[in-house]
Design a protein around this motif. Sequence first.
Motif, PDB file in Angstrom:
ATOM      1  N   MET A 240       0.827  -1.208   0.000  1.00  0.00           N
ATOM      2  CA  MET A 240       0.000   0.000   0.000  1.00  0.00           C
ATOM      3  C   MET A 240       0.863   1.261   0.000  1.00  0.00           C
ATOM      4  O   MET A 240       0.340   2.369   0.195  1.00  0.00           O
ATOM      5  N   GLY A 241       2.164   1.111  -0.197  1.00  0.00           N
ATOM      6  CA  GLY A 241       3.056   2.261  -0.234  1.00  0.00           C
ATOM      7  C   GLY A 241       3.415   2.814   1.135  1.00  0.00           C
ATOM      8  O   GLY A 241       4.004   3.895   1.221  1.00  0.00           O
ATOM      9  N   SER A 246      13.306   8.477   5.438  1.00  0.00           N
ATOM     10  CA  SER A 246      13.421   9.719   6.218  1.00  0.00           C
ATOM     11  C   SER A 246      13.253  10.961   5.350  1.00  0.00           C
ATOM     12  O   SER A 246      12.498  11.879   5.694  1.00  0.00           O
ATOM     13  N   PHE A 247      13.944  11.032   4.219  1.00  0.00           N
ATOM     14  CA  PHE A 247      13.873  12.257   3.426  1.00  0.00           C
ATOM     15  C   PHE A 247      12.486  12.440   2.807  1.00  0.00           C
ATOM     16  O   PHE A 247      12.030  13.578   2.608  1.00  0.00           O
ATOM     17  N   LEU A 248      11.784  11.326   2.533  1.00  0.00           N
ATOM     18  CA  LEU A 248      10.422  11.448   2.029  1.00  0.00           C
ATOM     19  C   LEU A 248       9.481  11.969   3.109  1.00  0.00           C
ATOM     20  O   LEU A 248       8.527  12.711   2.811  1.00  0.00           O
ATOM     21  N   ILE A 334       6.933   6.786  -7.725  1.00  0.00           N
ATOM     22  CA  ILE A 334       8.290   6.257  -7.862  1.00  0.00           C
ATOM     23  C   ILE A 334       8.270   4.903  -8.564  1.00  0.00           C
ATOM     24  O   ILE A 334       9.112   4.613  -9.423  1.00  0.00           O
ATOM     25  N   PHE A 335       7.296   4.061  -8.215  1.00  0.00           N
ATOM     26  CA  PHE A 335       7.163   2.747  -8.834  1.00  0.00           C
ATOM     27  C   PHE A 335       6.943   2.879 -10.341  1.00  0.00           C
ATOM     28  O   PHE A 335       7.559   2.172 -11.145  1.00  0.00           O
ATOM     29  N   VAL A 340       9.213   2.541 -15.941  1.00  0.00           N
ATOM     30  CA  VAL A 340       9.478   3.186 -17.234  1.00  0.00           C
ATOM     31  C   VAL A 340      10.975   3.190 -17.524  1.00  0.00           C
ATOM     32  O   VAL A 340      11.411   2.823 -18.621  1.00  0.00           O
ATOM     33  N   LEU A 341      11.764   3.581 -16.539  1.00  0.00           N
ATOM     34  CA  LEU A 341      13.216   3.595 -16.733  1.00  0.00           C
ATOM     35  C   LEU A 341      13.753   2.190 -16.979  1.00  0.00           C
ATOM     36  O   LEU A 341      14.664   1.994 -17.792  1.00  0.00           O
ATOM     37  N   GLY A 342      13.184   1.195 -16.294  1.00  0.00           N
ATOM     38  CA  GLY A 342      13.624  -0.183 -16.494  1.00  0.00           C
ATOM     39  C   GLY A 342      13.354  -0.684 -17.895  1.00  0.00           C
ATOM     40  O   GLY A 342      14.204  -1.341 -18.516  1.00  0.00           O
TER      41      GLY A 342
END
Length: 729
Positions: A240-241, A246-248, A334-335, A340-342
């Motif tokens: 569920m994400g 920490s930075f997020l 992010i997922f 897409v990058l993959g």
Amino acid sequence: MRRSLIMSPFTLLLAILSAFLPFASALRYIESNSLNPCMTNSSFSATLFHVIFTPDNGTLSVSINGVSQISGYVKVELQVLGYGYSIYHDTIDPCSDSTLKGLCPMNTGQLNFPTNAQIPKDTVNKVPNAIYYIPDLDGRVRVWINSTEGVPLACVEAELGNGKTVYQKGVAWTVAVIAGLGLVISAITSGLGHSNTAAHVASNALSLFGFFQAQAFIGMTAVTTPPIVRMWTQNFQWSMGIIRVSFLQRMATWYQRATGGTPSRLLSTLATTSVQVQKRSLDVANFLAKRTNSQTTNAENLKTLSVKGIRRVGFVARIEPTNIFFTGYIFFIIFVLLVVLGVVAFKYICEALTKSGKMKQDKFQDFRNGWTLVLKGILFRIVLIGFPQMVVLCFWEMTIHDSAAEVVLAVSTILAMIAILGWAALKVWRIARRSIVMHKNPAYILYSDPKALNKWGFLYVQFKATMYYFIVPVLFYLLIKGMFIAFGQGSGTAQAVALLIIEAAMLIAVSVMRPYMDKKTNAFNIAIAALNFFNVVLLLFFSGIFGLPTLAVGIMGVLFFVVNAVFALVILLMVMWASVWAITSKNPDTRYQPMRDDRGSFIKSQTNLGTTELDALGATARGDKAGGAGFTERKRMDLDDEEDSFSSTSQVGQRGTGGWVPPRSPVEPPSAPMLRNDVNGAASPIFRSQSPAQAGGVAAPYRPGSGQNGAAAFRAQNNASPWQRGVGY
């Protein structure tokens, strides 16, 4: 003896899960870090409470900083509860017990009470040894402070723990990696041409991911569940994400402040906040509203907070309540970006390996030619995977209003996802209906057209061709279930009853209709639906609607954990084995029976379904050129406006004097004998003598010229399919 019998299921469970539940400490101890009031108008409260008992040396260490409004001599009534069952009950006079000398007599004001006591050996031996090893121990110590006349003056309660828990980050990462690898391996297997294997692996991996999300849903309900249930379901909240970075968290807090919201500070005020997990009498929202109006006295600085449902999940993950939605939303984005990058990276890696001669030219050739269409299909599949997550978080955000911008994000995101999946489902329905009208078989166009298969196949490849529409009830099931989780945070009983009805309907549907592609896949999904129903039945008991004894609820919590842990282990191993087989076997399709809907013949014969020499001769006679305006016009069909359902003239049909003539199905032989044989009865070199379904294999297409160059030129000129052997990616 009775207690040891009750705990015996835990011993069995630890043996089963010992391979991936690394309990960190072998030291035996029982401790408590929170002290909560258990009566109204309690005259004692604590700002610091820490008690630890180590049986190996018989030491009891107690540290209490509190505020007392009691003056005079008192008696202490001590009760130890395990799963609601009273293990120990005694009344102690502080004046006659050296351990409690600091309470003889009690005085109003600040109370500092550090002490170390030595517990007699015979008392230590009365504690069952299993207590020190049972994960997520459901134990409590309740202390009543009474006057010498027996009038209750205060009541405090401490939760006991032994440092053992079924919530392990290693478990969460393991199940996440296995589910992700299943989807990746199915895509790779599809690119290698093993469509049957790819469909099975993808279907099972998707069902496995859905099972993980269903486990997370149980943990997100407002029902007061046993500790072992809460912590087990916490292992699946990554789906569920709900993942702390920490930075997020800093970014989420900044974004909320920047858009007019007021971030909560629950985790930073734990020194003066006693947190109770899922106690019905208190509410987080009331606490957050009142904490700004708190007075400065020591007694009023201590606040008691109850967290339940989605807030409880965030608290255990060490995420502020006001950051939960944004955290889940960011991880979904992010997922998407990582996928897409993959895909892009994989495309260029394949090109580089091909140019350097380290990979054969025909490896992933169809993917390399049409990777953009493949990427579209993958993005659609990601939307489907993230749909349950965003339904819960987005609708929940609409009820709590962390900030105006986050509410806008929630509304726009969920409406976009519903529109995307609804549009995709409608496209599948229209394509299937057209296939039925033209070929009396929905599988023909659904599987013979590579554009439809790669773009919309994520919605129907896991089902039988005749059950292409079953994705609609599945989407409706996920939507309604997620809405009850999001909107029902104020009533755990309502959630439990609603989920029972929803899961029962889903179990009946998959058991009666059996919509999946084959018997094994149906059995896999029916088992998941049955376990989901079993879980919500237990959830109904946990809700307290039947008034069961606490001990019975505790035993049901153990049962929930044992059954779900064993089932999760079994299906994980099944998906792992299928994935390993798909990668290591030379021909993994031999492991699976051909589909009864004959989809394999349509997928494998797509090369033959392309433009034949007769089409090319007809186009020459009409003066058309491949790629010209007339050719493009004949390719376009009234079903679509963007030319994304059909990709070759033989599939779309030709324009005759009476309008559009339906294309010939590959399972029907040509009607004219002269097109099948020459005058001597020999097979024509241009036309195959029988369909792929009749021949039991794939007929070789006509290749003008000789050698590989001629074949490649023919295919490049006449085959417009970007990825002929796709299975919905």
